[in-house]
Design an enzyme around this catalytic site. Structure first.
Site, PDB file in Angstrom:
ATOM      1  N   GLU A   1      26.153  31.092  42.474  1.00 24.84           N
ATOM      2  CA  GLU A   1      27.442  31.248  43.160  1.00 24.84           C
ATOM      3  C   GLU A   1      27.844  32.189  44.002  1.00 24.84           C
ATOM      4  O   GLU A   1      28.774  32.338  44.906  1.00 24.84           O
ATOM      5  CB  GLU A   1      28.689  30.798  41.984  1.00 24.84           C
ATOM      6  CG  GLU A   1      28.244  29.472  41.231  1.00 24.84           C
ATOM      7  CD  GLU A   1      28.401  28.398  42.184  1.00 24.84           C
ATOM      8  OE1 GLU A   1      29.495  28.129  42.950  1.00 24.84           O
ATOM      9  OE2 GLU A   1      27.598  27.780  42.391  1.00 24.84           O
TER      10      GLU A   1
ATOM     11  N   PRO B   1      26.779  33.152  52.917  1.00 27.48           N
ATOM     12  CA  PRO B   1      27.516  32.213  54.178  1.00 27.48           C
ATOM     13  C   PRO B   1      28.660  32.833  54.463  1.00 27.48           C
ATOM     14  O   PRO B   1      29.536  32.437  55.466  1.00 27.48           O
ATOM     15  CB  PRO B   1      27.785  31.013  53.309  1.00 27.48           C
ATOM     16  CG  PRO B   1      27.280  31.184  51.979  1.00 27.48           C
ATOM     17  CD  PRO B   1      26.559  32.385  52.044  1.00 27.48           C
TER      18      PRO B   1
END
Ligand code: 6GU
Length: 253
Positions: free
Chosen positions: A117, A90
């Site tokens: 993560e 992202p």
């Protein structure tokens, strides 16, 4: 065109790659899609691919060794002799139609689907050559994003789509949204197909479609009109549309 996809979840790709256009382009020999399981390159006894972050904090981070090993085993040790190595994250640059066009020019693309993560920063710094995001929302992993990127690129390759030129009239390729499409029956529940489409008059149909595309873009994504290539006739039509809407309010098309 050859794609290598590096992932912890290779089984996610089989279904999407096995149907429709992606299945066909592979059968034609136009595209090779090879999915590599990062876990196969984790050489410790438990095949560990992720660990907690240094410095503490939540989540897990993908370790560098299995990813470096996977990319180097599959594409060779010389970065100059492989295509771009793209991390799906992202945090990457926004994937758009023009990025798809740019990437469609490569012989080989290597896509790494990030997970958890994140990925150890040394992968980003010393292996990855580009980072892509498919939009401003967070997915659980880069796999769906990799499928999106591959799909958008593959359909641009010459010969990938059945009807010649089908990709050229796509929304975004023309800089405009496409107008409405109709097929049989001519009347459904009393709703008629516009007469012009049944007229057989090619020039009128082309003009009508162009105007519908302009109208739809005006209503839904007006900012695209600032950069779309427009001719004199388009501008005249948009002028009329502005007057029409100034008077009567926008319709919902
Ligand atoms: Cl490429 N990965 C993840 N995990 N989430 C995303 C994305 C990529 N693009 C948009 N959201």
């Amino acid at each position: 065109m050859h794609f290598n996809i590096f992932t912890l979840f290779p089984e996610m790709f089989g279904c999407y790659f096995g149907v429709s256009i992606l299945e066909r382009v592979q059968a034609m020999g136009l595209v090779e899609l090879v999915v590599h399981d990062i876990r196969d390159f984790a050489h410790d006894r438990h095949r560990v691919t992720d660990e907690p972050p240094y410095g503490g904090g939540g989540g897990m981070v993908l370790k560098p060794e299995p990813i470096f090993r996977a990319v180097e085993a599959v594409t060779g040790a010389d970065p100059a002799r492989r295509g771009p190595v793209i991390l799906l994250t992202p945090q990457g640059r926004q994937f758009t139609q023009s990025v798809a066009q740019e990437l469609a020019g490569y012989e080989q693309l290597n896509l790494i689907a990030g997970r958890y993560e994140g990925v150890d920063e040394r992968v980003r710094a010393h292996l990855v050559t580009d980072e892509l995001s498919i939009g401003d929302y967070v997915l659980t992993g880069g796999e769906l994003a990799a499928m999106v990127v591959i799909d958008a690129i593959v359909r641009l390759l010459p010969g990938a789509l059945g009807a010649e030129g089908a990709a050229e009239s796509d929304s975004y390729a023309t800089g405009l949204l496409e107008g409405p499409h109709y097929t049989r029956p001519a009347i459904y529940r009393g709703w008629q197909v516009p007469a012009v489409l049944r007229s057989g008059h090619a020039a009128n149909i082309a003009r009508w479609r162009r105007e519908q595309a302009l109208r739809r873009t005006w209503n839904r994504r007006p900012e695209l009109l600032l950069t779309a290539p427009l001719d004199e006739e388009d501008r005249f039509f948009l002028g009329r549309l502005a007057e029409e809407i100034g008077g009567a309010g926008a319709d919902s098309s």
